[in-house]
Design a protein around this motif. Sequence first.
Motif, PDB file in Angstrom:
ATOM      1  N   ILE A 175      19.082  47.693  58.416  1.00 25.52           N
ATOM      2  CA  ILE A 175      19.139  47.243  57.013  1.00 25.52           C
ATOM      3  C   ILE A 175      17.744  46.803  56.565  1.00 25.52           C
ATOM      4  O   ILE A 175      17.299  47.156  55.468  1.00 25.52           O
ATOM      5  CB  ILE A 175      20.147  46.091  56.864  1.00 25.52           C
ATOM      6  CG1 ILE A 175      21.485  46.527  57.389  1.00 25.52           C
ATOM      7  CG2 ILE A 175      20.130  45.519  55.460  1.00 25.52           C
ATOM      8  CD1 ILE A 175      22.605  46.710  56.482  1.00 25.52           C
ATOM      9  N   GLU A 176      17.075  46.077  57.431  1.00 25.51           N
ATOM     10  CA  GLU A 176      15.705  45.632  57.146  1.00 25.51           C
ATOM     11  C   GLU A 176      14.794  46.840  56.943  1.00 25.51           C
ATOM     12  O   GLU A 176      13.966  46.867  56.021  1.00 25.51           O
ATOM     13  CB  GLU A 176      15.229  44.783  58.328  1.00 25.51           C
ATOM     14  CG  GLU A 176      13.875  44.175  58.187  1.00 25.51           C
ATOM     15  CD  GLU A 176      13.542  43.335  59.410  1.00 25.51           C
ATOM     16  OE1 GLU A 176      12.527  43.657  60.065  1.00 25.51           O
ATOM     17  OE2 GLU A 176      14.287  42.389  59.718  1.00 25.51           O
ATOM     18  N   LEU A 177      14.928  47.838  57.789  1.00 21.42           N
ATOM     19  CA  LEU A 177      14.130  49.058  57.659  1.00 21.42           C
ATOM     20  C   LEU A 177      14.381  49.733  56.321  1.00 21.42           C
ATOM     21  O   LEU A 177      13.438  50.128  55.629  1.00 21.42           O
ATOM     22  CB  LEU A 177      14.447  50.021  58.804  1.00 21.42           C
ATOM     23  CG  LEU A 177      13.799  51.397  58.705  1.00 21.42           C
ATOM     24  CD1 LEU A 177      12.282  51.291  58.834  1.00 21.42           C
ATOM     25  CD2 LEU A 177      14.375  52.331  59.748  1.00 21.42           C
ATOM     26  N   PHE A 178      15.644  49.861  55.926  1.00 20.61           N
ATOM     27  CA  PHE A 178      15.951  50.500  54.647  1.00 20.61           C
ATOM     28  C   PHE A 178      15.367  49.719  53.473  1.00 20.61           C
ATOM     29  O   PHE A 178      14.897  50.309  52.501  1.00 20.61           O
ATOM     30  CB  PHE A 178      17.458  50.689  54.471  1.00 20.61           C
ATOM     31  CG  PHE A 178      18.012  51.823  55.274  1.00 20.61           C
ATOM     32  CD1 PHE A 178      17.541  53.112  55.096  1.00 20.61           C
ATOM     33  CD2 PHE A 178      19.007  51.607  56.204  1.00 20.61           C
ATOM     34  CE1 PHE A 178      18.046  54.167  55.834  1.00 20.61           C
ATOM     35  CE2 PHE A 178      19.518  52.655  56.949  1.00 20.61           C
ATOM     36  CZ  PHE A 178      19.038  53.934  56.768  1.00 20.61           C
ATOM     37  N   LYS A 179      15.370  48.417  53.572  1.00 23.09           N
ATOM     38  CA  LYS A 179      14.758  47.606  52.505  1.00 23.09           C
ATOM     39  C   LYS A 179      13.256  47.876  52.426  1.00 23.09           C
ATOM     40  O   LYS A 179      12.703  48.035  51.339  1.00 23.09           O
ATOM     41  CB  LYS A 179      15.019  46.124  52.755  1.00 23.09           C
ATOM     42  CG  LYS A 179      16.437  45.713  52.465  1.00 23.09           C
ATOM     43  CD  LYS A 179      16.653  44.228  52.741  1.00 23.09           C
ATOM     44  CE  LYS A 179      18.093  43.829  52.512  1.00 23.09           C
ATOM     45  NZ  LYS A 179      18.332  42.418  52.850  1.00 23.09           N
ATOM     46  N   GLU A 180      12.602  47.927  53.590  1.00 23.99           N
ATOM     47  CA  GLU A 180      11.162  48.211  53.628  1.00 23.99           C
ATOM     48  C   GLU A 180      10.857  49.594  53.049  1.00 23.99           C
ATOM     49  O   GLU A 180       9.921  49.754  52.257  1.00 23.99           O
ATOM     50  CB  GLU A 180      10.649  48.133  55.055  1.00 23.99           C
ATOM     51  CG  GLU A 180      10.634  46.742  55.653  1.00 23.99           C
ATOM     52  CD  GLU A 180      10.305  46.742  57.140  1.00 23.99           C
ATOM     53  OE1 GLU A 180       9.884  47.804  57.676  1.00 23.99           O
ATOM     54  OE2 GLU A 180      10.498  45.690  57.779  1.00 23.99           O
ATOM     55  N   LEU A 181      11.635  50.583  53.458  1.00 28.57           N
ATOM     56  CA  LEU A 181      11.416  51.936  52.965  1.00 28.57           C
ATOM     57  C   LEU A 181      11.657  52.033  51.456  1.00 28.57           C
ATOM     58  O   LEU A 181      10.946  52.730  50.759  1.00 28.57           O
ATOM     59  CB  LEU A 181      12.315  52.916  53.718  1.00 28.57           C
ATOM     60  CG  LEU A 181      11.982  53.099  55.204  1.00 28.57           C
ATOM     61  CD1 LEU A 181      13.074  53.920  55.885  1.00 28.57           C
ATOM     62  CD2 LEU A 181      10.624  53.710  55.404  1.00 28.57           C
ATOM     63  N   SER A 182      12.647  51.307  50.990  1.00 26.32           N
ATOM     64  CA  SER A 182      12.946  51.303  49.562  1.00 26.32           C
ATOM     65  C   SER A 182      11.792  50.710  48.765  1.00 26.32           C
ATOM     66  O   SER A 182      11.413  51.229  47.718  1.00 26.32           O
ATOM     67  CB  SER A 182      14.227  50.504  49.321  1.00 26.32           C
ATOM     68  OG  SER A 182      14.491  50.409  47.955  1.00 26.32           O
ATOM     69  N   GLU A 183      11.218  49.641  49.274  1.00 28.19           N
ATOM     70  CA  GLU A 183      10.076  49.013  48.597  1.00 28.19           C
ATOM     71  C   GLU A 183       8.879  49.962  48.571  1.00 28.19           C
ATOM     72  O   GLU A 183       8.189  50.048  47.566  1.00 28.19           O
ATOM     73  CB  GLU A 183       9.708  47.708  49.295  1.00 28.19           C
ATOM     74  CG  GLU A 183      10.716  46.594  49.074  1.00 28.19           C
ATOM     75  CD  GLU A 183      10.912  46.245  47.601  1.00 28.19           C
ATOM     76  OE1 GLU A 183       9.909  46.168  46.861  1.00 28.19           O
ATOM     77  OE2 GLU A 183      12.069  46.076  47.196  1.00 28.19           O
ATOM     78  N   LYS A 184       8.641  50.670  49.677  1.00 27.55           N
ATOM     79  CA  LYS A 184       7.538  51.631  49.721  1.00 27.55           C
ATOM     80  C   LYS A 184       7.766  52.761  48.715  1.00 27.55           C
ATOM     81  O   LYS A 184       6.829  53.228  48.078  1.00 27.55           O
ATOM     82  CB  LYS A 184       7.405  52.230  51.115  1.00 27.55           C
ATOM     83  CG  LYS A 184       6.756  51.315  52.113  1.00 27.55           C
ATOM     84  CD  LYS A 184       6.603  52.014  53.450  1.00 27.55           C
ATOM     85  CE  LYS A 184       6.054  51.080  54.486  1.00 27.55           C
ATOM     86  NZ  LYS A 184       5.943  51.724  55.815  1.00 27.55           N
ATOM     87  N   GLN A 185       9.021  53.202  48.605  1.00 28.58           N
ATOM     88  CA  GLN A 185       9.363  54.281  47.694  1.00 28.58           C
ATOM     89  C   GLN A 185       9.094  53.883  46.247  1.00 28.58           C
ATOM     90  O   GLN A 185       8.660  54.679  45.437  1.00 28.58           O
ATOM     91  CB  GLN A 185      10.829  54.683  47.876  1.00 28.58           C
ATOM     92  CG  GLN A 185      11.248  55.902  47.137  1.00 28.58           C
ATOM     93  CD  GLN A 185      10.719  57.177  47.759  1.00 28.58           C
ATOM     94  OE1 GLN A 185      10.295  57.199  48.908  1.00 28.58           O
ATOM     95  NE2 GLN A 185      10.709  58.235  46.992  1.00 28.58           N
ATOM     96  N   LYS A 186       9.358  52.614  45.925  1.00 28.84           N
ATOM     97  CA  LYS A 186       9.127  52.119  44.572  1.00 28.84           C
ATOM     98  C   LYS A 186       7.651  52.109  44.222  1.00 28.84           C
ATOM     99  O   LYS A 186       7.274  52.220  43.080  1.00 28.84           O
ATOM    100  CB  LYS A 186       9.694  50.712  44.419  1.00 28.84           C
ATOM    101  CG  LYS A 186      11.195  50.667  44.401  1.00 28.84           C
ATOM    102  CD  LYS A 186      11.672  49.224  44.273  1.00 28.84           C
ATOM    103  CE  LYS A 186      13.162  49.126  44.349  1.00 28.84           C
ATOM    104  NZ  LYS A 186      13.626  47.722  44.291  1.00 28.84           N
ATOM    105  N   GLY A 187       6.814  51.955  45.260  1.00 27.97           N
ATOM    106  CA  GLY A 187       5.370  51.978  45.045  1.00 27.97           C
ATOM    107  C   GLY A 187       4.843  50.662  45.008  1.00 27.97           C
ATOM    108  O   GLY A 187       4.123  49.907  44.836  1.00 27.97           O
TER     109      GLY A 187
END
Length: 60
Positions: free
Chosen positions: A48-60
């Motif tokens: 879940i933590e990983l998905f949050k990190e990846l989501s933030e990176k995707q947002k820019g």
Amino acid sequence: MFIQYIAKCYVVCSNKFIYINAITEKLKEYENNREKYPTFDDFHPKLIELFKELSEKQKG
């Protein structure tokens, strides 16, 4: 093993699923630390933590 299944999925999905490398690495962490994470339930907060990190990176 589960990681072998993920590896097969990587070959098929790598161009379609941009997070496969990150998830594979995180699952390797799970497999290599089973004493720390005896069940998947113990480990899933890390995913879940990983998905949050990846989501933030995707947002820019």
